[in-house]
Design an enzyme around this catalytic site. Sequence first.
Site, PDB file in Angstrom:
ATOM      1  N   PHE A   9       0.873  -1.172   0.000  1.00  0.00           N
ATOM      2  CA  PHE A   9       0.000   0.000   0.000  1.00  0.00           C
ATOM      3  C   PHE A   9       0.910   1.223   0.000  1.00  0.00           C
ATOM      4  O   PHE A   9       1.591   1.501   0.993  1.00  0.00           O
ATOM      5  CB  PHE A   9      -0.862  -0.055   1.266  1.00  0.00           C
ATOM      6  N   GLU A  44      -0.524   4.701  10.168  1.00  0.00           N
ATOM      7  CA  GLU A  44      -1.996   4.687  10.096  1.00  0.00           C
ATOM      8  C   GLU A  44      -2.634   5.741  10.993  1.00  0.00           C
ATOM      9  O   GLU A  44      -3.691   5.540  11.585  1.00  0.00           O
ATOM     10  CB  GLU A  44      -2.543   3.284  10.407  1.00  0.00           C
ATOM     11  N   ALA A  94       4.486  14.136   2.335  1.00  0.00           N
ATOM     12  CA  ALA A  94       3.046  13.893   2.497  1.00  0.00           C
ATOM     13  C   ALA A  94       2.848  12.654   3.358  1.00  0.00           C
ATOM     14  O   ALA A  94       2.752  11.545   2.858  1.00  0.00           O
ATOM     15  CB  ALA A  94       2.376  13.715   1.134  1.00  0.00           C
ATOM     16  N   GLY A  95       2.825  12.895   4.679  1.00  0.00           N
ATOM     17  CA  GLY A  95       2.569  11.814   5.611  1.00  0.00           C
ATOM     18  C   GLY A  95       1.129  11.891   6.077  1.00  0.00           C
ATOM     19  O   GLY A  95       0.210  11.427   5.417  1.00  0.00           O
ATOM     20  N   PHE A 153       8.767   4.892   3.097  1.00  0.00           N
ATOM     21  CA  PHE A 153       8.306   4.139   4.274  1.00  0.00           C
ATOM     22  C   PHE A 153       7.172   3.183   3.897  1.00  0.00           C
ATOM     23  O   PHE A 153       6.167   3.082   4.594  1.00  0.00           O
ATOM     24  CB  PHE A 153       7.866   5.083   5.395  1.00  0.00           C
ATOM     25  N   GLU A 191       4.545   9.831   1.288  1.00  0.00           N
ATOM     26  CA  GLU A 191       5.604  10.452   0.496  1.00  0.00           C
ATOM     27  C   GLU A 191       6.539  11.230   1.423  1.00  0.00           C
ATOM     28  O   GLU A 191       6.194  11.482   2.590  1.00  0.00           O
ATOM     29  CB  GLU A 191       4.995  11.394  -0.556  1.00  0.00           C
ATOM     30  N   PRO A 192       7.701  11.639   0.916  1.00  0.00           N
ATOM     31  CA  PRO A 192       8.626  12.396   1.766  1.00  0.00           C
ATOM     32  C   PRO A 192       7.998  13.640   2.390  1.00  0.00           C
ATOM     33  O   PRO A 192       8.308  14.009   3.517  1.00  0.00           O
ATOM     34  CB  PRO A 192       9.765  12.763   0.802  1.00  0.00           C
TER      35      PRO A 192
END
Length: 395
Positions: free
Chosen positions: A133, A376, A140-141, A166, A137-138
Amino acid sequence: MSSYKTRASWSALPMFFEEPHRALGAQVDRSVTDDDVALHDAPRVIPRLAELGLLKLLVPQSHGGGAWGHGGKGVDVRALSVTREALAYASPMADSIFAVQGLGSHPILLAGEAEKRAKVLAEVVNGQRVCAFALTEPEAGSDVASMRTVARREGDDWVLDGEKVFISNVGIADHYVIFANADPEKGKKGISAFLVETSTQGLVTEPIAMSVEHPLGRISLKGCKVPGSALLGEVGHGLRLALGTLDVFRTSVGAAAVGMARRALDEAIARTTTRVQFGKPLSDFQLTQAALAEMATELDAARLLVFRAAWEKDQPADEASRKNSATSVAMAKMFATEAAQRIIDRAVQLFGGLGVTDRCVVDRLYREIRPLRIYEGTTEIQKLIIGGALVAPVK
């Protein structure tokens, strides 16, 4: 391995479980053990989980999965949570891989494409396909809407460019559900989901080393061309698919934390009842008993919150109950992961110097639990959800 084992949550909480859940809990507790070598070797985890029949829980019965919940048309959150608690007790890595197998297949269900992609789901259940999944992004967490990965049309195909980081199951996955903005002018309303095979040209993966053994990595997309059929659902539905998937699995993160905390408590009891200091077992000291009492109480409180939230997720919902459920899930995820961190930390303290050696179970748990407070939805995000619900105007 501790000879002591705390009572299983599914038998102690009858108000939240039906008989199939209790039977599943007993089955998983028996079949998932710390000495199962396959559960500690990333490439062998999915085939082993398939042998145990646990991957069936990720797909509704109506589409080839297990006979759980919602008339066979949905994924049962209590079944997921029972399984994740037992898996995390024995092997946090196996638990993580199991969870991501669900995250990487559930968008297919939410997109209404179960029949169209029946072969993919069958391979998921049979352990012949490993899923991933790819959302983070670097830059955009938690702020998913700031996603920079884009998708553009090129004839009948899509071309993806961007970077994901990640991402769990990198290195063992057969496909990634990748989220990209297919219409940047519309902002987050342009975010779309694509099912991209690992072998696709223009998709490059790179492992990221962690302090624990987990398959984690970075994905670079450079002119990554996929067929039009790779689009899941419709353009602009990506955010709904991403958040809907996380909404189903977020409760089970708390269950995984409970499993790790339960293992830490068991190990601490075994250690303190057998280690003699100053002429008597550590467990005879009042400070030790007080520490164990706090650990056990927090564990039970976390378990109650987690399985209340799981029960609510499995009930038919109108708009009001969905809002209540979101708050319960946030409370469960926040409290269980934070409590597990405290419980495991106390276990390390009770072990003394042995607790920080690399072959000690509680040292491993100390490193394993930390990411659960982030992924999450961070603890801080859960607080925003809970606080926002508390002060929201009554309609």
